[in-house]
Structure formats: structure tokens, C-alpha cells
Scaffold this motif. Sequence first.
Motif, PDB file in Angstrom:
ATOM      1  N   GLN A   2       0.829  -1.185   0.000  1.00  0.00           N
ATOM      2  CA  GLN A   2       0.000   0.000   0.000  1.00  0.00           C
ATOM      3  C   GLN A   2       0.868   1.242   0.000  1.00  0.00           C
ATOM      4  O   GLN A   2       2.024   1.220   0.402  1.00  0.00           O
ATOM      5  CB  GLN A   2      -0.889   0.030   1.246  1.00  0.00           C
ATOM      6  N   ASP A   3       0.243   2.353  -0.448  1.00  0.00           N
ATOM      7  CA  ASP A   3       0.963   3.613  -0.387  1.00  0.00           C
ATOM      8  C   ASP A   3       1.221   3.968   1.072  1.00  0.00           C
ATOM      9  O   ASP A   3       0.332   3.894   1.905  1.00  0.00           O
ATOM     10  CB  ASP A   3       0.152   4.725  -1.050  1.00  0.00           C
ATOM     11  N   LYS A   5       2.258   6.779   3.791  1.00  0.00           N
ATOM     12  CA  LYS A   5       2.282   8.225   3.987  1.00  0.00           C
ATOM     13  C   LYS A   5       3.675   8.640   4.450  1.00  0.00           C
ATOM     14  O   LYS A   5       4.385   7.863   5.107  1.00  0.00           O
ATOM     15  CB  LYS A   5       1.241   8.628   5.020  1.00  0.00           C
ATOM     16  N   PRO A   6       4.065   9.878   4.122  1.00  0.00           N
ATOM     17  CA  PRO A   6       5.417  10.333   4.493  1.00  0.00           C
ATOM     18  C   PRO A   6       5.726  10.202   5.984  1.00  0.00           C
ATOM     19  O   PRO A   6       6.833   9.804   6.355  1.00  0.00           O
ATOM     20  CB  PRO A   6       5.430  11.795   4.056  1.00  0.00           C
ATOM     21  N   ASP A   7       4.754  10.502   6.851  1.00  0.00           N
ATOM     22  CA  ASP A   7       5.030  10.399   8.285  1.00  0.00           C
ATOM     23  C   ASP A   7       5.201   8.937   8.708  1.00  0.00           C
ATOM     24  O   ASP A   7       6.023   8.616   9.567  1.00  0.00           O
ATOM     25  CB  ASP A   7       3.956  11.095   9.121  1.00  0.00           C
ATOM     26  N   GLU A   8       4.438   8.034   8.074  1.00  0.00           N
ATOM     27  CA  GLU A   8       4.585   6.612   8.357  1.00  0.00           C
ATOM     28  C   GLU A   8       5.942   6.099   7.868  1.00  0.00           C
ATOM     29  O   GLU A   8       6.584   5.290   8.539  1.00  0.00           O
ATOM     30  CB  GLU A   8       3.467   5.808   7.704  1.00  0.00           C
ATOM     31  N   LEU A   9       6.350   6.575   6.712  1.00  0.00           N
ATOM     32  CA  LEU A   9       7.643   6.180   6.155  1.00  0.00           C
ATOM     33  C   LEU A   9       8.773   6.626   7.078  1.00  0.00           C
ATOM     34  O   LEU A   9       9.709   5.868   7.340  1.00  0.00           O
ATOM     35  CB  LEU A   9       7.822   6.771   4.755  1.00  0.00           C
ATOM     36  N   SER A  10       8.650   7.826   7.605  1.00  0.00           N
ATOM     37  CA  SER A  10       9.654   8.349   8.526  1.00  0.00           C
ATOM     38  C   SER A  10       9.718   7.495   9.792  1.00  0.00           C
ATOM     39  O   SER A  10      10.810   7.179  10.288  1.00  0.00           O
ATOM     40  CB  SER A  10       9.336   9.801   8.882  1.00  0.00           C
ATOM     41  N   GLU A  11       8.565   7.108  10.330  1.00  0.00           N
ATOM     42  CA  GLU A  11       8.531   6.261  11.520  1.00  0.00           C
ATOM     43  C   GLU A  11       9.133   4.889  11.236  1.00  0.00           C
ATOM     44  O   GLU A  11       9.867   4.337  12.061  1.00  0.00           O
ATOM     45  CB  GLU A  11       7.098   6.106  12.025  1.00  0.00           C
ATOM     46  N   TRP A  72       6.903  -5.331   8.379  1.00  0.00           N
ATOM     47  CA  TRP A  72       6.215  -4.502   9.359  1.00  0.00           C
ATOM     48  C   TRP A  72       4.751  -4.325   9.012  1.00  0.00           C
ATOM     49  O   TRP A  72       3.893  -4.343   9.873  1.00  0.00           O
ATOM     50  CB  TRP A  72       6.899  -3.143   9.444  1.00  0.00           C
ATOM     51  N   SER A  73       4.451  -4.193   7.719  1.00  0.00           N
ATOM     52  CA  SER A  73       3.069  -3.980   7.283  1.00  0.00           C
ATOM     53  C   SER A  73       2.320  -5.288   7.104  1.00  0.00           C
ATOM     54  O   SER A  73       1.134  -5.295   6.797  1.00  0.00           O
ATOM     55  CB  SER A  73       3.035  -3.171   5.984  1.00  0.00           C
TER      56      SER A  73
END
Length: 75
Positions: A2-3, A5-11, A72-73
Motif C-alpha cells: 500500500q501507499d 504516507k510520508p510520516d509513516e515512512l519516517s517512523e 512490518w506492514s
Amino acid sequence: MQDVKPDELSELRQSFDSCDHDADGWIDTGEFTTLLQSLDQDLSKDECLLAFEMTDGDGDGQISFEEFMGWWSGE
């Protein structure tokens, strides 16, 4: 996948980096075992090794950030 989000990617990147103790850009079996056992202290080393092998999609003996994101996902 899934796509993300930038904040999720950072975490996710922070989580990956915290597992990558030697900061070489890869998570090895020892680092992954440490992570898994911190999440569930009842996991055996064999269970951790099996989880590592399942996460290491290309079989190179290391987990890349992309493989980590998939693990993780749950993908």
C-alpha cells in the motif's frame, strides 16, 4: 504494498535504523532476533531465524529497508 504516507515512512525508517545497530543499512540475523525478542520474549532463536528467513525475500542473508517495510506492514 500500500501507499505509505510520508510520516509513516519516517517512523518506519526510524524503527529500521534503531534495529540496525551497526548502521550498515541492513538488518542481520542477530539484529532481527534482538528486535523480535524485544517484542515477544517467548520467541526462541529458531523461531526468530525462521521469521528472518521469511522476511529476507531475496535470500541474501540481510534484511533491506524495503523487506523490513513489507514485514512490518504484514505483506
